[in-house]
Design a protein around this motif. Structure first.
Motif, mmCIF file in Angstrom:
data_model
loop_
_atom_site.group_PDB
_atom_site.id
_atom_site.type_symbol
_atom_site.label_atom_id
_atom_site.label_comp_id
_atom_site.label_asym_id
_atom_site.label_seq_id
_atom_site.Cartn_x
_atom_site.Cartn_y
_atom_site.Cartn_z
ATOM 1 N N ARG A 135 0.825 -1.208 0.000
ATOM 2 C CA ARG A 135 0.000 0.000 0.000
ATOM 3 C C ARG A 135 0.861 1.262 0.000
ATOM 4 N NH1 ARG A 135 -5.081 -1.544 4.044
ATOM 5 N NH2 ARG A 135 -5.767 -3.366 2.842
ATOM 6 N N ASP A 152 -6.632 17.745 2.320
ATOM 7 C CA ASP A 152 -7.068 16.835 3.379
ATOM 8 C C ASP A 152 -5.970 15.851 3.785
ATOM 9 O OD1 ASP A 152 -9.527 18.062 3.332
ATOM 10 O OD2 ASP A 152 -10.509 16.523 2.118
ATOM 11 N N ALA A 153 -5.112 15.486 2.821
ATOM 12 C CA ALA A 153 -4.019 14.547 3.108
ATOM 13 C C ALA A 153 -2.855 15.213 3.833
ATOM 14 C CB ALA A 153 -3.527 13.899 1.821
ATOM 15 N N ARG A 169 0.185 7.441 1.373
ATOM 16 C CA ARG A 169 -0.507 6.700 2.431
ATOM 17 C C ARG A 169 -1.567 7.565 3.102
ATOM 18 N NH1 ARG A 169 3.587 2.749 5.637
ATOM 19 N NH2 ARG A 169 1.694 1.489 5.733
ATOM 20 N N GLN A 170 -1.300 8.854 3.228
ATOM 21 C CA GLN A 170 -2.314 9.763 3.760
ATOM 22 C C GLN A 170 -3.442 9.978 2.763
ATOM 23 O OE1 GLN A 170 -2.513 10.966 6.909
ATOM 24 N NE2 GLN A 170 -0.751 9.622 7.285
ATOM 25 N N ARG A 172 -4.659 7.872 0.677
ATOM 26 C CA ARG A 172 -5.549 6.713 0.669
ATOM 27 C C ARG A 172 -6.615 6.806 1.754
ATOM 28 N NH1 ARG A 172 -4.102 2.264 2.050
ATOM 29 N NH2 ARG A 172 -5.398 0.973 0.712
ATOM 30 N N ARG A 173 -6.383 7.610 2.773
ATOM 31 C CA ARG A 173 -7.371 7.781 3.829
ATOM 32 C C ARG A 173 -8.474 8.756 3.430
ATOM 33 N NH1 ARG A 173 -3.478 8.183 9.262
ATOM 34 N NH2 ARG A 173 -2.402 6.192 8.933
ATOM 35 N N CYS A 174 -8.272 9.428 2.304
ATOM 36 C CA CYS A 174 -9.242 10.433 1.857
ATOM 37 C C CYS A 174 -10.271 9.879 0.882
ATOM 38 C CB CYS A 174 -8.504 11.610 1.197
ATOM 39 S SG CYS A 174 -7.333 12.447 2.280
ATOM 40 N N ARG A 176 -10.891 6.538 -2.401
ATOM 41 C CA ARG A 176 -10.279 5.507 -3.239
ATOM 42 C C ARG A 176 -9.127 6.091 -4.051
ATOM 43 N NH1 ARG A 176 -13.957 3.176 -7.318
ATOM 44 N NH2 ARG A 176 -12.181 1.774 -7.647
#
Length: 238
Positions: A135, A152-153, A169-170, A172-174, A176
């Protein structure tokens, strides 16, 4: 959607004009921003007339350069590229296709290294499938994202190594993050300088250690010893 292409550079006098000419031809309508990290070979001057904006960041820091480019960009989509890459045909259409899904916050391309030596095929495959498994994704994959997702990231972190992986990696939290099978032709110049097999193993080792939580300080030390030539030992990144 308006795409802003952000290109951090340092001492790329030999590549900058051919790169920008090809980029302009293959991304008509995109905003192209070059962010120079205190080059000493006239890179910024050579880029004039071949891009929409030239920003002089004053220091060599890829994270700060990409953040500065994002601050100046007017697009809805930010696309971060290296100056030694060759983007595929219809790349903007591909980005548009992916980003039409409102649940998608960003994406990236696969890479393609030269056909020879054969170890490059291993590198191509390893970079893609190991990246999916762990990832993570590096900047040579041409990461793109929505302006809102970039904020946002938390933007690119100002770290000595793997700022692109940390950002990814940050991101991906926002939402897809989608990859396309279209490929960016990546430069083999570092592989040629260090050795294809040695660099492939070094990159794989660093990625694995990063996944298991080894500090960026330690990884930067390993990077200097295994991925840099003698003239670069005091500099972490190019």
């Amino acid at each position: 959607m308006q795409v802003s292409v952000i290109v951090p550079v340092f001492n790329e006098a030999l590549l900058i004009r051919p790169f920008l000419s090809n980029l302009r031809e293959r991304t008509p309508g995109a905003e192209i921003i070059v962010v120079d990290g205190a080059s000493t070979d006239g890179t910024a001057q050579l880029a004039q007339g071949f891009c929409d904006q030239i920003i002089r960041s004053g220091e060599r820091s890829r994270a700060k350069q990409m953040n500065a480019g994002a601050d100046a960009a007017s697009g809805d989509i930010f696309w971060f590229l290296h100056a030694d890459a060759e983007v595929p045909l219809e790349s903007l259409h591909e980005i548009d296709r992916i980003m039409r899904d409102p649940k998608v916050c960003g994406g990236f391309f696969r890479i393609r290294l030269p056909a020879t030596p054969a170890v490059y095929r291993l590198t191509d495959s390893f970079a893609h499938y190991a990246g999916l498994l762990l990832r993570m994704r590096c900047g040579d994959h041409g990461i793109f994202c929505r302006r809102t997702a970039f904020v946002d990231a938390g933007r690119f972190p100002d770290v000595s190594l793997m700022e692109d992986v940390e950002f990814f990696r940050q991101l991906r939290r926002c939402g897809r993050v989608v990859h396309t099978n279209k490929r960016i032709a990546a430069s083999a110049r570092r592989y040629e300088a260090v050795g294809p097999l040695r660099l492939t193993v070094a990159y794989g080792s660093i990625a694995t250690l990063y996944f298991f939580g080894v500090s960026l300080f330690t990884l930067a030390s390993i990077y200097r010893r295994t991925c840099c030539g003698p003239q670069e030992q005091g500099i972490v990144r190019t």
